[in-house]
Design a protein around this motif. Sequence first.
Motif, PDB file in Angstrom:
ATOM      1  N   VAL A 126     -31.090 -59.845  48.012  1.00 19.01           N
ATOM      2  CA  VAL A 126     -32.434 -59.313  47.711  1.00 19.01           C
ATOM      3  C   VAL A 126     -32.163 -58.198  46.285  1.00 19.01           C
ATOM      4  N   CYS A 127     -31.586 -57.182  46.239  1.00 17.01           N
ATOM      5  CA  CYS A 127     -31.061 -55.957  45.564  1.00 17.01           C
ATOM      6  C   CYS A 127     -29.775 -56.323  45.267  1.00 17.01           C
ATOM      7  N   GLY A 128     -30.389 -56.628  43.714  1.00 15.64           N
ATOM      8  CA  GLY A 128     -28.463 -56.941  42.689  1.00 15.64           C
ATOM      9  C   GLY A 128     -28.365 -56.104  42.694  1.00 15.64           C
ATOM     10  N   CYS A 129     -29.218 -54.746  42.392  1.00 17.91           N
ATOM     11  CA  CYS A 129     -28.248 -53.890  41.957  1.00 17.91           C
ATOM     12  C   CYS A 129     -27.496 -53.277  42.373  1.00 17.91           C
ATOM     13  N   ASN A 130     -27.806 -53.782  43.694  1.00 18.70           N
ATOM     14  CA  ASN A 130     -27.040 -52.880  44.915  1.00 18.70           C
ATOM     15  C   ASN A 130     -26.421 -54.332  45.792  1.00 18.70           C
ATOM     16  N   GLY A 131     -26.502 -55.135  45.626  1.00 20.62           N
ATOM     17  CA  GLY A 131     -25.638 -56.359  45.896  1.00 20.62           C
ATOM     18  C   GLY A 131     -26.350 -55.995  47.491  1.00 20.62           C
ATOM     19  N   ALA A 138     -30.808 -50.859  49.144  1.00 23.12           N
ATOM     20  CA  ALA A 138     -31.641 -51.371  48.354  1.00 23.12           C
ATOM     21  C   ALA A 138     -32.625 -51.254  47.984  1.00 23.12           C
ATOM     22  N   SER A 139     -33.035 -51.217  46.860  1.00 20.08           N
ATOM     23  CA  SER A 139     -34.754 -50.788  46.371  1.00 20.08           C
ATOM     24  C   SER A 139     -34.381 -49.113  45.093  1.00 20.08           C
ATOM     25  N   GLY A 140     -32.596 -48.942  45.631  1.00 21.83           N
ATOM     26  CA  GLY A 140     -32.609 -47.204  45.071  1.00 21.83           C
ATOM     27  C   GLY A 140     -32.055 -46.897  43.963  1.00 21.83           C
ATOM     28  N   SER A 141     -31.896 -48.790  43.037  1.00 21.21           N
ATOM     29  CA  SER A 141     -31.580 -47.980  41.563  1.00 21.21           C
ATOM     30  C   SER A 141     -32.941 -48.496  40.853  1.00 21.21           C
ATOM     31  N   CYS A 142     -33.103 -49.532  40.198  1.00 15.74           N
ATOM     32  CA  CYS A 142     -33.713 -50.030  39.427  1.00 15.74           C
ATOM     33  C   CYS A 142     -35.028 -50.184  39.976  1.00 15.74           C
ATOM     34  N   GLY A 143     -35.264 -50.611  40.773  1.00 13.91           N
ATOM     35  CA  GLY A 143     -36.467 -50.815  42.116  1.00 13.91           C
ATOM     36  C   GLY A 143     -37.359 -52.105  41.902  1.00 13.91           C
ATOM     37  N   GLY A 144     -36.599 -52.809  40.963  1.00 12.18           N
ATOM     38  CA  GLY A 144     -37.577 -54.424  40.532  1.00 12.18           C
ATOM     39  C   GLY A 144     -37.521 -54.956  42.122  1.00 12.18           C
ATOM     40  N   CYS A 145     -36.863 -54.589  43.107  1.00 16.29           N
ATOM     41  CA  CYS A 145     -36.401 -55.980  44.618  1.00 16.29           C
ATOM     42  C   CYS A 145     -37.866 -54.864  45.439  1.00 16.29           C
ATOM     43  N   LYS A 146     -38.401 -53.606  44.904  1.00 14.49           N
ATOM     44  CA  LYS A 146     -39.281 -53.287  46.237  1.00 14.49           C
ATOM     45  C   LYS A 146     -40.077 -54.248  46.361  1.00 14.49           C
TER      46      LYS A 146
HETATM   47  S1  FES Z   1     -32.801 -54.927  41.997  1.00 19.56           S
HETATM   48 FE1  FES Z   1     -33.009 -53.858  44.112  1.00 19.56          FE
HETATM   49  S2  FES Z   1     -32.236 -52.112  42.870  1.00 19.56           S
HETATM   50 FE2  FES Z   1     -32.550 -53.152  41.579  1.00 19.56          FE
END
Ligand code: FES
Length: 810
Positions: free
Chosen positions: A418-423, A450-458
């Motif tokens: 779900v969150c690629g930035c944090n796997g 999850a959601s803590g980096s780019c925020g795209g998965c929020k």
């Molecule tokens: S995809 Fe989850 S914070 Fe970037």
Amino acid sequence: MKKKLVLIGNGMAGVWCVEQLLKLAPHKYDITVFGSEPHPNYNRILLSSVLAGDADMKDITLNDWAWYKDNDITLYAGQTVTKLDTTAKTVTTDQGLQVSYDDVIIATGSLPFMLPLPGADKEGVIAFRDIKDCETMMETAKKYKKAVVIGGGLLGIEAARGLLNLKMEVSVVHIYKYVMERQLDETASNMLRAELEQQGMKFLLEKGTDVITGKKRVSGLRFKDGSSVEADLVVMAVGIRPNIQLAKDAGVEINRGIVVDDFLETSIPHVYSVGECAEHRGVAYGLVAPLYEQGNILAKKLAGLDAGEGYQGSVVSTKLKVSGVNVFSAGDFVEKPGTRAVRVQDDFAGVYKKVVIKDGKVIGSVLFGDTSDGSRIFSMIRSEEDVTGKEREILLGSGGATKTGIDFVAAMPNDEIVCGCNGVSKATIVQAINEKGCASVNEIKACTKASGSCGGCKPLVADLLTYTLGADGVKTVKEGICGCTTHSRDEVVAAIREMHLTTSKEVMNVMEWGNPEGCSKCRPALNYYLGMAWPVEHEEERESRFVNERNHANIQHDGTYSVVPRIYGGVTTPKELMKIAEVAEKYNVPMVKFTGGQRIDLLGIKKEDLTSVWADLDMPSGYAYGKALRTVKTCVGNTFCRFGTQDAIQMGIDMEKKFERLNTPAKVKMAVSGCPRNCAESIIKDFGVVAIDGGWELYVGGNGGVKVRSAELLVKVKTNEEVLEWNGAFLQYYRENGRFNERTSDWIERIGVQSVRDALESKEVRLALVERIEKTLSLTVDPWKEIIEQERLSQILQPLKACESIPVEK
Ligand code: FES
Ligand SMILES: Cc1cc2nc3c(=O)[nH]c(=O)nc-3n(C[C@H](O)[C@H](O)[C@H](O)COP(=O)(O)OP(=O)(O)OC[C@H]3O[C@@H](n4cnc5c(N)ncnc54)[C@H](O)[C@@H]3O)c2cc1C
Ligand SMILES: NC(=O)c1ccc[n+]([C@@H]2O[C@H](COP(=O)([O-])OP(=O)(O)OC[C@H]3O[C@@H](n4cnc5c(N)ncnc54)[C@H](O)[C@@H]3O)[C@@H](O)[C@H]2O)c1
Ligand code: SF4
């Protein structure tokens, strides 16, 4: 006896791989990590947020010193490996330390590409890659004013936004005609640029830098076309290069990066590579999600587990991390022969969405303004789902065959990331909700990252919460009106009223806006709230308005404008029609068209003709561009129709004359039908009036747009005067309580029609609302009459000074 594993590079990819390995085979290796930077592993992604003031240095540590200790990892931070001997199986550092290995991972990341320009070695010329660069920028901003960022890619724009927040004047120098050309098409890029220009960023496009000028310290840039710009700080963000020298010197096969197979092994046995330095099937990635996927496979391989088919390469998606700006891009988003695209563009909402389809599959997408569909579309790209026949539903969503929202997350496999930035996978998030009691996106962030980096998965995390807990179980967390503030609409409006704030600047200062310039979301919203609360004192902040409202005309995609004069109730006269026809001929109007709201639209008017077109028409503006009352559609009613029970035409004209020029949170459309057959479509209007025997039914909250919604009955009344009273009270109640940009359909959906009925039930309340709306109406003037009058007075015939750029509408 344990085997010895050495990791060269204490960055995101390498340490991620070690973390996964520890989960799979905690006792297999003695692990030693070398890192050139004097820090434990940190989240490089968040450096942009640190620079922009949205995160603290201390927030970005991923694995603190204790983590290495607790896992028996020997960390040499601040030591660079300078030699890899693959025969003796040793590594040697710049401090003379030598360590032997059984397996070694090279995860040396990338080096920022520094343009080899004369003057590039001057003080004040830096890259943006690590904590040190970030600190340099923050220090420089305390002493100097002018910053230039070379490169309008993701990194350059995030750097520029951060420097703006540090109160520097920032110009972005870009080589191509539009920014972020690797992630966006021209339309989305222009919308982004317009938004960033509004935030104060300057752009120098199609500029090749020739020389960096200055003595010891940089003083500016000179371009190949002879022009120049001043600079106290130059940040180069023109791309990255895999950091391969160590591997190359060791005789490992190199191409652009370190060549690896599907199990991340290099050309030399027991030498592996992951991260930005690795090249897999000809691709060296520059985003974390694929690097984590590589790390997962390598961890399995080193743990001696079945790694299946190995790493198969990744499709990537990106999200720009600039608060108040939503930009998403994934896959192959450029149309080519054999592809077709679905596009949605809403200039009023500042939204642009495109999906590119090939052979029945979504292969790429660009989203601007509203990126909530990003994760869903990205998942379609990766799964190569067949969307034949339902292509349009991907963006227009009809509750049909393509799954949206809750249905979408329900259908996701448990191990899907779900969150690629944090796997972070769906299973991990659901587990955090069920087992650790997480009930909000923030709690999930704290628990799983999850959601803590780019925020795209929020949006996806939020849908997973609702799916797992049901809507009632989710903690509602206060959301700021935009990324510049944590204050909600109600808090902002309360402060405006209680502290008597009359300008946006005051609001931003008093309420400690994170971004002191505001963004395209909050600036027009504040302008509206201030005007609503203080109709007399508040001076319209025209620069906060969107281009159409500033120009009092509707800009078309070819840069011309459309002119829609008001035609009350849709009723015109031969004289009026002749006048319109004459103007259309005089100005060579390419198209004259009837609108859905029973008006006449003159399309294709040149910017410089607007004033004289309006002067010749001598008709009131139809406000076809504004967040205002648009039209009152009427049927012929009992004047002509045998079914009609009331005079729908006159009722509509009276309503339109009374409320024209009224600013509202979002556009308002009204209609009057002479009987329940509803020929004027009152039931899909914001305020719809339907004649019945002996009176009228008043409906509210209808919408005939993308999300069709039937209006709900507000009240039944007997007289025309009562219709106007309820109409006024309802509009003012919406003005005072709706969120900026929220149509009545969304507002009523949110608060429930019963609460509106309750609020307007008392005659006293209604009359007070009517009094306030009358006050506002008494202050309105027709914009074109005013412009024409001013021009007449000054006797200077100036062409309309419309905005040269095309700012984004919201
Ligand atoms: S995809 Fe989850 S914070 Fe970037
Ligand atoms: C400001 C910024 C914002 C970003 N935002 C995003 C984003 O929003 N989303 C996204 O997906 N990606 C983003 N990225 C990219 C992302 O950070 C990188 O893809 C990721 O960090 C790469 O991980 P890595 O481990 O391969 O390299 P790195 O994180 O660079 O780690 C490599 C480490 O190895 C060290 N090293 C190098 N050579 C040696 C040596 N010989 N001996 C010892 N140590 C050595 C380096 O000093 C470095 O610490 C961003 C990057 C930056 C700079
Ligand atoms: N939000 C995110 O996902 C994010 C944020 C920051 C960085 N990153 C990653 O970090 C890495 C570095 O980012 P980047 O933006 O430097 O790389 P990039 O390669 O994506 O963009 C570099 C840009 O610089 C421009 N350019 C090249 N030469 C130029 C010149 N001489 N003058 C002016 N412009 C020139 C290019 O046209 C290009 O658009 C990338 O891998 C990127 O994906 C990602
Ligand atoms: S709504 Fe009724 S009155 Fe109006 S045109 Fe239709 S049938 Fe006639």
